[in-house]
Enzyme design. Structure first.
Site, PDB file in Angstrom:
ATOM      1  CD  GLU A 133       2.788  -4.360   3.454  1.00 25.11           C
ATOM      2  OE1 GLU A 133       2.874  -5.310   2.642  1.00 25.11           O
ATOM      3  OE2 GLU A 133       2.375  -4.475   4.625  1.00 25.11           O
ATOM      4  N   GLY A 346      11.652  32.549 -16.391  1.00 23.75           N
ATOM      5  CA  GLY A 346      12.489  32.212 -17.555  1.00 23.75           C
ATOM      6  C   GLY A 346      13.612  31.262 -17.166  1.00 23.75           C
ATOM      7  CD  GLU A 370      -2.212  11.905   3.714  1.00 19.88           C
ATOM      8  OE1 GLU A 370      -3.446  11.890   3.838  1.00 19.88           O
ATOM      9  OE2 GLU A 370      -1.447  12.422   4.542  1.00 19.88           O
ATOM     10  CB  THR A 372      -2.051   8.322  -7.317  1.00 25.64           C
ATOM     11  OG1 THR A 372      -3.151   7.449  -7.642  1.00 25.64           O
ATOM     12  CG2 THR A 372      -0.830   7.493  -6.935  1.00 25.64           C
TER      13      THR A 372
HETATM   14  C1  LIG Z   1       7.721  10.772  -0.727  1.00 23.89           C
HETATM   15  C2  LIG Z   1       6.660   9.811  -0.359  1.00 23.89           C
HETATM   16  C3  LIG Z   1       6.155   9.778   0.926  1.00 23.89           C
HETATM   17  C4  LIG Z   1       5.183   8.855   1.286  1.00 23.89           C
HETATM   18  N1  LIG Z   1       4.755   8.787   2.589  1.00 23.89           N
HETATM   19  C5  LIG Z   1       3.958   7.748   2.976  1.00 23.89           C
HETATM   20  C6  LIG Z   1       3.682   7.530   4.359  1.00 23.89           C
HETATM   21  O1  LIG Z   1       4.098   8.298   5.239  1.00 23.89           O
HETATM   22  N2  LIG Z   1       2.944   6.447   4.712  1.00 23.89           N
HETATM   23  C7  LIG Z   1       2.457   5.560   3.788  1.00 23.89           C
HETATM   24  O2  LIG Z   1       1.810   4.606   4.178  1.00 23.89           O
HETATM   25  N3  LIG Z   1       2.707   5.750   2.458  1.00 23.89           N
HETATM   26  C8  LIG Z   1       3.442   6.814   2.040  1.00 23.89           C
HETATM   27  N4  LIG Z   1       3.725   7.005   0.702  1.00 23.89           N
HETATM   28  C9  LIG Z   1       3.199   6.039  -0.270  1.00 23.89           C
HETATM   29  C10 LIG Z   1       2.203   6.638  -1.240  1.00 23.89           C
HETATM   30  O3  LIG Z   1       0.976   6.850  -0.600  1.00 23.89           O
HETATM   31  C11 LIG Z   1       2.123   5.679  -2.444  1.00 23.89           C
HETATM   32  O4  LIG Z   1       3.315   5.859  -3.190  1.00 23.89           O
HETATM   33  C12 LIG Z   1       0.901   5.928  -3.303  1.00 23.89           C
HETATM   34  O5  LIG Z   1      -0.263   5.565  -2.625  1.00 23.89           O
HETATM   35  C13 LIG Z   1       0.976   5.180  -4.631  1.00 23.89           C
HETATM   36  O6  LIG Z   1       1.346   3.849  -4.462  1.00 23.89           O
HETATM   37  P1  LIG Z   1       2.509   3.243  -5.386  1.00 23.89           P
HETATM   38  O7  LIG Z   1       3.663   4.145  -5.276  1.00 23.89           O
HETATM   39  O8  LIG Z   1       2.698   1.817  -5.015  1.00 23.89           O
HETATM   40  O9  LIG Z   1       1.939   3.356  -6.863  1.00 23.89           O
HETATM   41  P2  LIG Z   1       1.041   2.281  -7.628  1.00 23.89           P
HETATM   42  O10 LIG Z   1      -0.138   1.923  -6.789  1.00 23.89           O
HETATM   43  O11 LIG Z   1       1.897   1.192  -8.136  1.00 23.89           O
HETATM   44  O12 LIG Z   1       0.517   3.160  -8.840  1.00 23.89           O
HETATM   45  C14 LIG Z   1       1.256   3.375 -10.039  1.00 23.89           C
HETATM   46  C15 LIG Z   1       0.364   4.179 -10.998  1.00 23.89           C
HETATM   47  O13 LIG Z   1      -0.815   3.437 -11.300  1.00 23.89           O
HETATM   48  C16 LIG Z   1      -1.956   4.215 -11.003  1.00 23.89           C
HETATM   49  N5  LIG Z   1      -3.038   3.333 -10.557  1.00 23.89           N
HETATM   50  C17 LIG Z   1      -2.968   2.328  -9.635  1.00 23.89           C
HETATM   51  N6  LIG Z   1      -4.166   1.747  -9.500  1.00 23.89           N
HETATM   52  C18 LIG Z   1      -5.017   2.395 -10.339  1.00 23.89           C
HETATM   53  C19 LIG Z   1      -6.400   2.270 -10.663  1.00 23.89           C
HETATM   54  N7  LIG Z   1      -7.185   1.372 -10.058  1.00 23.89           N
HETATM   55  N8  LIG Z   1      -6.938   3.093 -11.600  1.00 23.89           N
HETATM   56  C20 LIG Z   1      -6.153   4.027 -12.210  1.00 23.89           C
HETATM   57  N9  LIG Z   1      -4.840   4.200 -11.942  1.00 23.89           N
HETATM   58  C21 LIG Z   1      -4.281   3.398 -11.015  1.00 23.89           C
HETATM   59  C22 LIG Z   1      -1.500   5.165  -9.891  1.00 23.89           C
HETATM   60  O14 LIG Z   1      -2.350   6.283  -9.804  1.00 23.89           O
HETATM   61  C23 LIG Z   1      -0.109   5.505 -10.366  1.00 23.89           C
HETATM   62  O15 LIG Z   1      -0.167   6.499 -11.360  1.00 23.89           O
HETATM   63  C24 LIG Z   1       4.666   7.962   0.308  1.00 23.89           C
HETATM   64  C25 LIG Z   1       5.159   8.011  -0.998  1.00 23.89           C
HETATM   65  C26 LIG Z   1       6.155   8.898  -1.339  1.00 23.89           C
HETATM   66  C27 LIG Z   1       6.693   8.874  -2.740  1.00 23.89           C
END
Ligand SMILES: Cc1cc2nc3c(=O)[nH]c(=O)nc-3n(C[C@H](O)[C@H](O)[C@H](O)COP(=O)(O)OP(=O)(O)OC[C@H]3O[C@@H](n4cnc5c(N)ncnc54)[C@H](O)[C@@H]3O)c2cc1C
Length: 386
Positions: A133, A346, A370, A372
């Protein structure tokens, strides 16, 4: 032999090798010719969907009893890997069909399986997975989408973000809060259909890579669905969502392997052709060492991924660690290998006239979705091998 049970490589069988040949030739003939166009225009790879459905390769994981091919986890990995080798966007068709439908396979009632897996197997419908979300990404249990019971129905309200193949898929596994007091244990999973009243989609995200795979928000506005669309028991949705990821992170590792292999194959050919200082650049040891490192890392990632696939098939106790490790390692390797492939070409590698630029952009997402790669490290640290 002592320790042999820990040495757990999955040896692909002759059938797996045969499957790889079939998918490779289909991917090269029917998917590769559109890969650059799909990326450039940011359009859904319909040609790939048609070719995969015609060859029954669009959702190979569906069990035979529901009309599927009943492929094992390694065969599914091979399909995704070979499609990703030519077009990462297209590889999200088999990958997300598995991701979206696995909650039903793992936890759904027989009736739900029959109702939703059969059309998927036939190629009449695709499946997506809606966990994330706007304010609940890595902390997915912090989701706000709600489902409220109303007689024989549930009524869903909320916004899901980043949903792969949203708008193209007919079916969605949607995780929603059914008891806000219980956090992750108050989340339930449901099948929502695209045609359910109150379901709509946001504009496609403008992304760095996998531009052919639509990523959109899903809006759930008083979506009223029959109670038997719940997957498993009330309150088990988050556990099912996490169990699903244990298996499907391996498919993201497969996608990463394919992207990296495509880049390595292209770079290997290029360095033979490109001449500088009066000879092919492949003659320089500096280039040879780069190729050796790329191939070494890729093979290590492949072995880990296949080993994880074996664990997925057997549902071993250490699957959670291996699923996270394979996804994390293979995606980091894909980023390194594709970046090195651009380097080997290059200035030409930096342009869209050559596919390695697209592959480098596509590789990046495998480190993010799935969970990060930071999240994978959290998962691994909590589930270290004994
Ligand atoms: C192209 C694309 C397709 C996707 N497809 C799907 C899908 O089909 N279904 C679905 O449900 N989701 C989907 N996603 C969502 C995806 O799984 C999330 O973007 C991902 O889990 C990260 O969540 P966020 O983007 O809110 O990042 P955030 O959670 O806000 O993270 C931001 C940064 O903080 C870091 N971070 C957060 N918490 C911690 C912690 N505790 N310790 C260290 N570092 C931390 C993260 O690693 C990241 O570097 C998709 C995303 C993209 C971009």
């Amino acid at each position: 032999m002592a320790g042999s049970k820990d040495f757990d490589l999955y040896r692909p069988s002759e059938e797996h090798d045969e499957l790889r040949k079939v998918v490779r030739s289909l991917a090269e003939a029917k998917i590769a010719p559109f890969a650059a166009e799909v990326d450039e225009e940011g359009r859904f790879p319909q040609e790939a969907l048609d070719a995969l459905v015609a060859a029954d390769l669009h959702a190979v994981h569906v069990p035979e009893e529901f009309g599927g091919a009943g492929a094992d986890a390694l065969a599914t990995v091979i399909v995704i890997e070979e499609v990703a080798r030519v077009c990462a966007s297209s590889s999200l068709i088999p990958a997300v069909n598995k991701l979206g439908s696995l909650p039903v396979v793992l936890s759904g009632s027989e009736a739900l399986k029959k109702q939703y897996l059969s059309p998927l197997a036939k190629g009449d419908a695709m499946f997506s997975y809606a966990l994330s979300e706007p304010d609940a990404g890595s902390d997915a249990a912090g989701m706000k989408t709600k489902a409220v019971r109303d007689g024989d129905h549930w009524v869903l309200n909320g916004v899901k973000r980043w949903i792969t193949n949203a708008g193209v898929s007919e079916y969605y596994t949607v995780m929603a809060v059914t008891d806000p007091e219980k956090r992750s244990k108050g989340i339930s999973a449901f099948v929502v259909e695209k045609s359910d009243e109150g379901v709509s989609f946001g504009a496609p995200e403008k992304k760095l890579g996998i531009k052919g795979s639509p990523t959109r928000e899903i809006y759930l506005d008083n979506v009223r669905i029959p109670a038997d669309r719940m997957i498993g028991e009330e309150g088990t949705g988050f556990a099912t969502a996490m169990k699903t990821l244990d298996h499907t992170r391996i498919t993201i590792a497969a996608q990463a392997l394919g992207i990296a292999q495509g880049a390595l194959d292209y770079a290997k050919g290029y360095v033979q052709e490109r001449k500088q200082f009066g000879k092919p650049i492949a003659d320089f040891q500096g280039i040879q060492f780069m190729l050796a490192d790329m191939a070494m890392k890729l093979e290590a990632a492949r072995q880990l991924t296949y080993s994880a696939a074996a664990k997925s098939e057997r549902v071993d106790g250490d699957l959670t660690f291996f699923g996270a490790a394979a996804k994390c390692f293979a995606s980091d390797v894909a980023m390194e290998v594709t970046t090195d492939a651009v380097q080997l070409l290059g200035g030409y590698g930096y342009t869209r006239d050559y596919p390695v630029e697209r592959m480098m952009r596509d590789a990046k997402i495998t480190q993010i979705y799935e969970g990060t790669n930071q999240v994978q490290r959290i998962v691994m640290a909590r589930n270290l091998p004994k």
